[in-house]
Design a protein around this motif. Structure first.
Motif: not given
Length: 78
Positions: A56-63, A68-71
């Motif tokens: 879950l933490l990995s998913f949240i970090h990747q998301r 952030r990249h797209h923003a």
């Protein structure tokens, strides 16, 4: 190559087999593992919970990185 989920599944299955299977006699189990069969079963549950939390933490970090990249990209287009 295996994923973390696959690795967790393999590890938990091996531990379940060790705790519940016929592979280690009762009189030797705690000497080999340093834990009782019940403690190994409890450890498996904790391990699975931590694996799920890690995923879950990995998913949240990747998301967060994706967002952030797209923003950042949209800020440069303005």
């Amino acid at each position: 190559m295996t994923s973390d989920t696959d690795d967790s599944s393999i590890i938990s299955e091996c531990l379940w087999a060790a705790a519940d299977g016929p592979f280690f006699p009762d009189w030797e189990f705690s000497t080999l593992f340093g834990l009782s069969r019940e403690e190994v079963r409890d450890l498996i549950c904790v391990f699975l919970s931590l694996s799920a939390l890690s995923a879950l933490l990995s998913f949240i970090h990747q998301r967060a990185n994706y967002t952030r990249h797209h923003a950042d990209s949209s800020d440069h287009k303005s």
